[in-house]
Design an enzyme around this catalytic site. Sequence first.
Site: not given
Length: 314
Positions: A139, A142-143
Amino acid sequence: MTQADDVREVIVIGSGPAGYTAALYTARAELKPLVFGGAIFVGGALTTTTEVENFPGFPEGIDGPDLMANMRAQAEKFGAEMIDDDIVEADLTGDIKSVTDTAGTLHHAKTVIVATGSGYRKLGLPREDELSGRGVSWCATCDGFFFRDRDIVVVGGGDTAMEEATFLTRFARSVTVVHRRSTLRASQVMQNRAFADDKISFAFDTEIAEIKESNGTLAGLVLRDVVTGATRDLDATGLFIAIGHDPRTELFKGRLDLDDNGYIKVASPSTRTNIPGVFAAGDVVDHTYRQAITAAASGCAAALDVERHLAALV
Ligand code: FAD
């Protein structure tokens, strides 16, 4: 087969952000939810990651497992009852729904919230899971932020892979898209955007042969040419796997209306499924946003929909 004695107001299937938020809201509404959190995946997808920096309310970030433990404790505080087991059968028709756990016990409820999430497809390589959150990710939203000035590989050839690769150029020094075929599956517009980006290069007819590790983090990759079989090392410290995801809806096939990709269809913006009294929330519905906060939000909506549904029954 044993049977639970009582008919609950609501059963929640799933213990990710959607399931726990649905549990919190229905518990605070005094509906005494019974939550099946899964036999081995209690707490859902965030338990497989380390730092979560984009869940509001935690300015310093929070460990994924800690965030989920907090959500569970908050729901339990208001009376949610948790059973860490899988549901293996579901009869959702009729006014009283029945679900069966792995011990064969039947549990009954007037309403059911399905929040079983979806799973990212994996490469199936050694160390892939172990390095999740330590260089390996599914993701970019997300990261990506953690990969500033790093050399990153994105695996995949579809729209998601192109979107992730393009997004990651904001942070990365370089992005290499690794794709097993000679052409991309992504839409032309997404391809054009990626091809035009100086930071993105492409390795076609190529797959990841090995994930290297050093001191508990990703330390490089070995790529294999699928035509010649030749291998080569690539210095990368980030690996984003973008080869798709599958909703956990096996149990509901032929029972709930699913879309072409197997996600549960709901009457948006509500969480109502095609069966009265059955609601669905989180990643099992959503193949677009797939974030903890959006899953939690739809878990809240499902709880409010349950409240209204039950109120209309009396
Ligand atoms: P899930 O969290 O997937 O939970 C599904 C639940 O259903 C699990 O508890 C499972 O045990 C249960 N279940 C499934 N089948 C059954 C069954 N038959 N019976 C009983 N229970 C069942 N999002 C962010 O916002 N920020 C991040 O930093 C972030 N990082 C991520 C890192 C990783 C490695 C991954 C994989 C995801 C990340 N995400 C992040 C995405 C986020 O985790 C998901 O969007 C979110 O968890 C979806 O919540 P959910 O409740 O819908 O499903």
